[in-house]
Design a protein around this motif. Structure first.
Motif, short mmCIF file in Angstrom:
data_model
loop_
_atom_site.label_atom_id
_atom_site.label_comp_id
_atom_site.label_asym_id
_atom_site.label_seq_id
_atom_site.Cartn_x
_atom_site.Cartn_y
_atom_site.Cartn_z
N GLU A 51 0.86 -1.19 0.00
CA GLU A 51 0.00 0.00 0.00
C GLU A 51 0.90 1.24 0.00
O GLU A 51 2.08 1.18 0.34
N ARG A 52 0.33 2.36 -0.39
CA ARG A 52 1.09 3.61 -0.38
C ARG A 52 1.60 3.86 1.04
O ARG A 52 0.85 3.67 2.00
N VAL A 53 2.83 4.34 1.17
CA VAL A 53 3.40 4.54 2.50
C VAL A 53 2.67 5.65 3.25
O VAL A 53 2.58 5.64 4.48
N GLN A 312 -3.64 1.40 -8.77
CA GLN A 312 -2.40 1.45 -9.55
C GLN A 312 -2.07 2.85 -10.08
O GLN A 312 -1.10 3.02 -10.81
N LEU A 313 -2.88 3.82 -9.71
CA LEU A 313 -2.52 5.20 -10.09
C LEU A 313 -1.19 5.55 -9.44
O LEU A 313 -0.97 5.27 -8.27
N ALA A 314 -0.33 6.19 -10.19
CA ALA A 314 0.93 6.68 -9.62
C ALA A 314 1.10 8.13 -10.06
O ALA A 314 1.31 8.40 -11.24
N PHE A 315 0.97 9.02 -9.10
CA PHE A 315 1.14 10.44 -9.39
C PHE A 315 2.58 10.84 -9.09
O PHE A 315 3.20 10.29 -8.18
N SER A 316 3.07 11.82 -9.83
CA SER A 316 4.38 12.39 -9.49
C SER A 316 4.39 13.87 -9.81
O SER A 316 4.12 14.25 -10.95
N GLN A 333 11.05 20.07 -4.47
CA GLN A 333 12.20 19.45 -5.13
C GLN A 333 12.36 18.01 -4.65
O GLN A 333 12.62 17.11 -5.44
N ALA A 334 12.17 17.77 -3.36
CA ALA A 334 12.29 16.40 -2.83
C ALA A 334 11.18 15.52 -3.39
O ALA A 334 11.40 14.35 -3.71
N ARG A 335 9.99 16.09 -3.53
CA ARG A 335 8.86 15.30 -4.06
C ARG A 335 9.10 14.92 -5.53
O ARG A 335 8.61 13.89 -5.98
C1 HEM Z 1 8.99 15.85 1.19
C2 HEM Z 1 7.66 15.85 1.20
C3 HEM Z 1 6.80 14.71 0.75
C4 HEM Z 1 7.14 13.43 0.47
C5 HEM Z 1 8.51 12.75 0.55
C6 HEM Z 1 5.93 12.75 0.06
C7 HEM Z 1 5.85 11.41 -0.29
C8 HEM Z 1 4.72 10.76 -0.68
C9 HEM Z 1 4.65 9.36 -1.01
C10 HEM Z 1 5.82 8.38 -0.98
C11 HEM Z 1 3.37 9.09 -1.37
C12 HEM Z 1 2.81 7.75 -1.82
C13 HEM Z 1 2.73 7.76 -3.31
C14 HEM Z 1 2.41 6.43 -3.93
O1 HEM Z 1 2.63 5.37 -3.33
O2 HEM Z 1 1.95 6.45 -5.10
C15 HEM Z 1 2.63 10.32 -1.29
C16 HEM Z 1 1.30 10.46 -1.61
C17 HEM Z 1 0.69 11.67 -1.72
N1 HEM Z 1 1.20 12.91 -1.37
FE1 HEM Z 1 3.01 13.28 -0.64
N2 HEM Z 1 4.88 13.63 0.07
C18 HEM Z 1 5.37 14.85 0.48
C19 HEM Z 1 4.65 16.01 0.62
C20 HEM Z 1 3.40 16.22 0.10
C21 HEM Z 1 2.75 17.50 -0.06
C22 HEM Z 1 3.38 18.83 0.32
C23 HEM Z 1 1.54 17.26 -0.66
C24 HEM Z 1 0.47 18.24 -1.09
C25 HEM Z 1 0.66 19.51 -1.38
C26 HEM Z 1 1.41 15.83 -0.86
C27 HEM Z 1 0.34 15.20 -1.44
C28 HEM Z 1 0.25 13.85 -1.65
C29 HEM Z 1 -0.92 13.21 -2.21
C30 HEM Z 1 -2.20 13.89 -2.69
C31 HEM Z 1 -0.65 11.84 -2.24
C32 HEM Z 1 -1.59 10.74 -2.70
C33 HEM Z 1 -1.42 10.48 -4.18
C34 HEM Z 1 -2.37 9.41 -4.63
O3 HEM Z 1 -3.60 9.63 -4.49
O4 HEM Z 1 -1.92 8.37 -5.15
N3 HEM Z 1 2.55 15.22 -0.39
N4 HEM Z 1 3.47 11.32 -0.84
#
Ligand code: HEM
Length: 498
Positions: A51-53, A312-316, A333-335
């Motif tokens: 699952e997503r972390v 299975q959606l993968a956003f980046s 930048q980290a994201r």
């Molecule tokens: C350094 C900061 C961040 C890191 C390392 C991070 C990392 C992650 C990771 C690893 C996932 C799981 C993605 C997957 O398995 O497909 C995720 C999901 C998500 N993150 Fe972040 N995140 C960060 C900050 C943020 C911020 C600032 C936002 C919004 C402005 C955000 C919005 C989201 C959303 C909406 C998802 C869900 C995407 C989906 O529906 O599949 N994250 N994030």
């Protein structure tokens, strides 16, 4: 009933009953030859992917984005560059953050608000939240912050101690904490939330002008939240309240919709802004930086297969078309790195070919790897070269329509450059020394013989010519020997780099 498809095992062989299995005698042990049983069990035990972390619990739907304003003075990015009225297909996924895949939809948490736009110029992922700011502005804090909010590694319990320990030590989170602990922390419906980019981006025009931009996705119904009692009651009665609400709305034809608006800031204005333009714990006040409506989003189709189209959606955030660029916000930048990295882990190196993630057009040199199930060459013919060939020209290369260094940021005056080493005559100096002063006569002769043998089997004359020229750049005598061995002369004048 011969109108129904015939039940088969994974190899396509008809199986009379899915419940039956083979034994050595009526009460004997199982037989290893029973492919149907083994196929069924072995697929079943592999049915889960990680699952997503974070954002593990979520749901989503498909729809479209429509451009409603000409903003080519702000960005050349598709879909805006394709004109007012352009509609592009999209998929959205809404989520909670800290809970696991089966956790309640109405937990107190920010909500993920992720949008995958399939533009004519590639995927544009808007990986937003339902809050205008974020808890952190330093990327190193993200994993540590999330650890404090998720389950304790010893007890597997979520503890207010660690949650509040983190927040009280890292008080830049305060704006987001105020939102989270108001009723906005428990939205009533995915359709009744706004989404925000949070981050600042850079949107660039054809001429290289650019603005800082923040995006807001405004629910056409306005926001609607639950109070703490309502949210808790729903946890008891329906864990999947928001998932169900979204699905029911779309089934009933009450399509959720949003208006997309942007705030812009010129580079000069950013220097006068009271806060750091790259600090995502700060909003840009809407009375100073007014919203400009630019588009519309409608969700009008539920997924046919939740795993294929939502899980299975993968956003980046790194998925951006020309005309949209990251700012220097360190969290953004980290994201840019983290999301594709986690997708490679969660879904594999070919996650971009999964239909829900796949761009409308993709032509590149990525053909192999785990679970590559298409030709991997986009519209290219199967025999097309798998690298940038000089004679089969499998793809053309679009020059970047602007020069990144020309849009240097006053907040980072060095700018960024897009570059690679250019060949120069100096690149032949050391090979010359190797050939003339280090090689023995035997080595020199073996080199000549072996290269002649290898180049004789090349069938494209321009490749043979370029190769002879390359050896002539090392030493004209070497070029002469190899050239005469395959019936070529070095070019005159000879060009050995710039
Ligand atoms: C350094 C900061 C961040 C890191 C390392 C991070 C990392 C992650 C990771 C690893 C996932 C799981 C993605 C997957 O398995 O497909 C995720 C999901 C998500 N993150 Fe972040 N995140 C960060 C900050 C943020 C911020 C600032 C936002 C919004 C402005 C955000 C919005 C989201 C959303 C909406 C998802 C869900 C995407 C989906 O529906 O599949 N994250 N994030």
């Amino acid at each position: 009933n011969d109108t129904l498809p015939v039940y088969t095992d994974g190899g396509g062989h008809p199986v009379s009953s899915p419940y039956d299995y083979q034994r050595a005698g009526p009460n004997g042990p199982l037989l290893l030859q029973d492919f149907h049983l083994i196929d069924t069990l072995s697929h079943f035990v592999r049915e889960r992917i990680p699952e997503r972390v974070v954002h593990a619990k979520g749901s989503g739907a498909h729809g479209y984005f429509e451009v409603t304003r000409d903003i080519t003075n702000i960005t050349m990015a598709a879909p805006f560059s394709d004109g007012v009225g352009t509609k592009v297909p999209l998929t959205m996924r809404f989520s909670t953050v800290a809970g696991e895949a089966g956790s309640p939809d109405t937990n107190r948490d920010p909500r993920g608000f992720a949008i995958k736009l399939r533009t004519s110029k590639g995927i544009w992922d808007w990986v937003f939240n339902n809050t205008p700011v974020f808890f952190i502005r330093d990327p190193t804090k993200f994993p540590l912050f999330i650890h404090s909010q998720k389950r304790n590694p010893q007890t597997n319990l979520r503890t207010p101690n660690s949650q509040w320990d983190y927040w009280s030590q890292n008080q830049e989170a305060i704006y987001q904490i105020l939102i989270l602990f108001s009723n906005r922390g428990t939205p009533a419906s995915w359709a009744q939330m706004h989404g925000w980019s949070g981050h600042t981006y850079k949107w660039v025009t054809e001429t290289g002008d650019w603005h800082y931009v923040k995006v807001k996705v405004i629910s056409d119904e306005g926001i609607n939240n639950l109070n703490a009692t309502e949210a808790k009651d729903l946890i008891a009665s329906n864990l999947d309240h928001n998932t169900q609400d979204l699905s029911d709305r779309i089934t009933a034809g009450k399509f959720p919709s949003w208006t997309v608006a942007i705030q812009t800031m010129t580079p000069a204005e950013s220097l006068k802004f009271k806060y750091d333009v790259n600090d995502m714990t700060k909003i840009w006040p809407e009375d100073e930086y007014p919203l400009l409506e630019v588009g519309k989003i409608v969700l009008d189709k539920n997924p046919d297969n939740w795993f294929a189209e939502i899980e299975q959606l993968a956003f980046s955030p790194a998925n951006m078309p020309f005309g949209a660029e990251p700012s220097n916000d360190p969290v953004l930048q980290a994201r840019l790195f983290a999301y594709s990295d986690t997708a490679r882990h969660r879904l594999g190196p070919n996650h971009e070919q999964i239909p829900v993630n796949c761009p409308l057009a993709v032509d590149n040199f990525q053909r192999a790897g785990w679970m590559r199930v298409d030709g991997g060459a986009g519209t290219l013919p199967p025999g097309a070269a798998n690298y940038p060939s000089s004679f089969e020209a499998p793809v053309s290369f679009t020059p970047r329509p602007y020069n990144l260094s020309a849009i240097a940021d006053p907040n980072n005056p060095q700018g960024t450059v897009l570059t690679s080493y250019k060949l120069s005559p100096r690149d032949f100096e050391q090979p010359n020394a190797l050939f003339n002063t280090e090689f023995t006569d035997v080595e020199r002769q073996s080199l000549v013989d072996n290269v002649i043998a290898a180049l004789s089997s090349v069938t494209v004359p321009q490749i043979q010519q370029r190769s002879v020229d390359m050896f002539a750049c090392v030493d004209p005598a070497l070029g002469e020997k190899i050239g005469s061995g395959i019936g070529f002369k070095a070019s005159s004048p000879l060009k050995c780099g710039e």
